[in-house]
Design a protein around this motif. Structure first.
Motif, mmCIF file in Angstrom:
data_model
loop_
_atom_site.group_PDB
_atom_site.id
_atom_site.type_symbol
_atom_site.label_atom_id
_atom_site.label_comp_id
_atom_site.label_asym_id
_atom_site.label_seq_id
_atom_site.Cartn_x
_atom_site.Cartn_y
_atom_site.Cartn_z
ATOM 1 N N ASN A 92 2.132 -31.716 34.084
ATOM 2 C CA ASN A 92 2.104 -32.426 32.813
ATOM 3 C C ASN A 92 2.493 -31.576 31.617
ATOM 4 N N ASP A 93 1.627 -30.635 31.223
ATOM 5 C CA ASP A 93 1.825 -29.974 29.938
ATOM 6 C C ASP A 93 1.072 -28.646 29.892
ATOM 7 N N ILE A 94 1.360 -27.884 28.860
ATOM 8 C CA ILE A 94 0.575 -26.687 28.545
ATOM 9 C C ILE A 94 -0.380 -27.118 27.436
ATOM 10 N N VAL A 95 -1.665 -26.871 27.637
ATOM 11 C CA VAL A 95 -2.657 -27.278 26.645
ATOM 12 C C VAL A 95 -3.588 -26.112 26.325
ATOM 13 N N SER A 96 -4.245 -26.230 25.199
ATOM 14 C CA SER A 96 -5.237 -25.256 24.782
ATOM 15 C C SER A 96 -6.593 -25.958 24.718
ATOM 16 N N ILE A 97 -7.574 -25.405 25.412
ATOM 17 C CA ILE A 97 -8.924 -25.973 25.452
ATOM 18 C C ILE A 97 -9.877 -24.978 24.790
ATOM 19 N N ALA A 98 -10.626 -25.444 23.810
ATOM 20 C CA ALA A 98 -11.600 -24.584 23.145
ATOM 21 C C ALA A 98 -12.716 -24.217 24.116
ATOM 22 N N GLN A 99 -13.112 -22.952 24.107
ATOM 23 C CA GLN A 99 -14.145 -22.478 25.030
ATOM 24 C C GLN A 99 -15.432 -23.284 24.891
ATOM 25 N N GLU A 100 -15.791 -23.648 23.669
ATOM 26 C CA GLU A 100 -17.047 -24.387 23.475
ATOM 27 C C GLU A 100 -16.985 -25.818 23.987
ATOM 28 N N SER A 101 -15.798 -26.350 24.222
ATOM 29 C CA SER A 101 -15.703 -27.712 24.752
ATOM 30 C C SER A 101 -15.791 -27.750 26.280
#
Length: 146
Positions: A92-101
């Motif tokens: 799909n894609d390159i995404v960024s996930i916040a550590q706190e989420s």
């Protein structure tokens, strides 16, 4: 801090793997089956002169086998010096996930999938299950194919 992930689909579910472990994403190529390997080992392919074990990630996660077509990509990952190809349904894609989420999966669950997860995080209107390559490759009899 945030996690950079490549996301992909398996059985209409969204998964992610740390982008730093991805070596390449290959177009489908037929695998050579090997005798006496676990069911989730689809076989091996030639990766520029190197024999690359290929895992059907759907089977590894405890789901039905992927009915491969020329549209199935192979995600080549590297963990602790070992490369593996992972058959996925789509990338799909390159995404960024916040550590706190990122939330930890239920440790008491008997589900095969949660055993292989580093965490689960919301992404837009869905959830992404982040795979833990160490767990995915641990105690794997794939070395027979390497």
């Amino acid at each position: 801090m945030s996690y950079e992930l490549i996301t992909f689909g398996i059985a209409n579910q969204l998964f992610g793997i740390d982008i730093m472990t991805i070596r390449e994403i290959r177009a489908w190529s037929p695998v050579t089956r090997l005798p006496r390997v676990p069911d989730h080992v689809a076989g091996v392919v030639n990766l520029r002169g190197t024999v690359l074990p290929v895992v059907d990630l759907s089977i590894r996660l405890g789901w039905p086998a992927t009915e491969t077509t020329p549209r199935n990509p192979i995600v080549v990952v590297e963990h602790e010096g070992q490369s593996r190809g992972l058959i996925v349904h789509d990338v799909n894609d390159i995404v960024s996930i916040a550590q706190e989420s990122m939330q930890q999966p239920d440790a008491g669950s008997n589900d095969t999938v949660t055993h292989f997860l580093a965490g689960i995080a919301p992404l837009d209107d869905q959830m992404v299950m982040v795979l833990d390559l160490k767990k995915l490759m641990a105690a794997d009899e794939i070395e027979l194919a390497a």
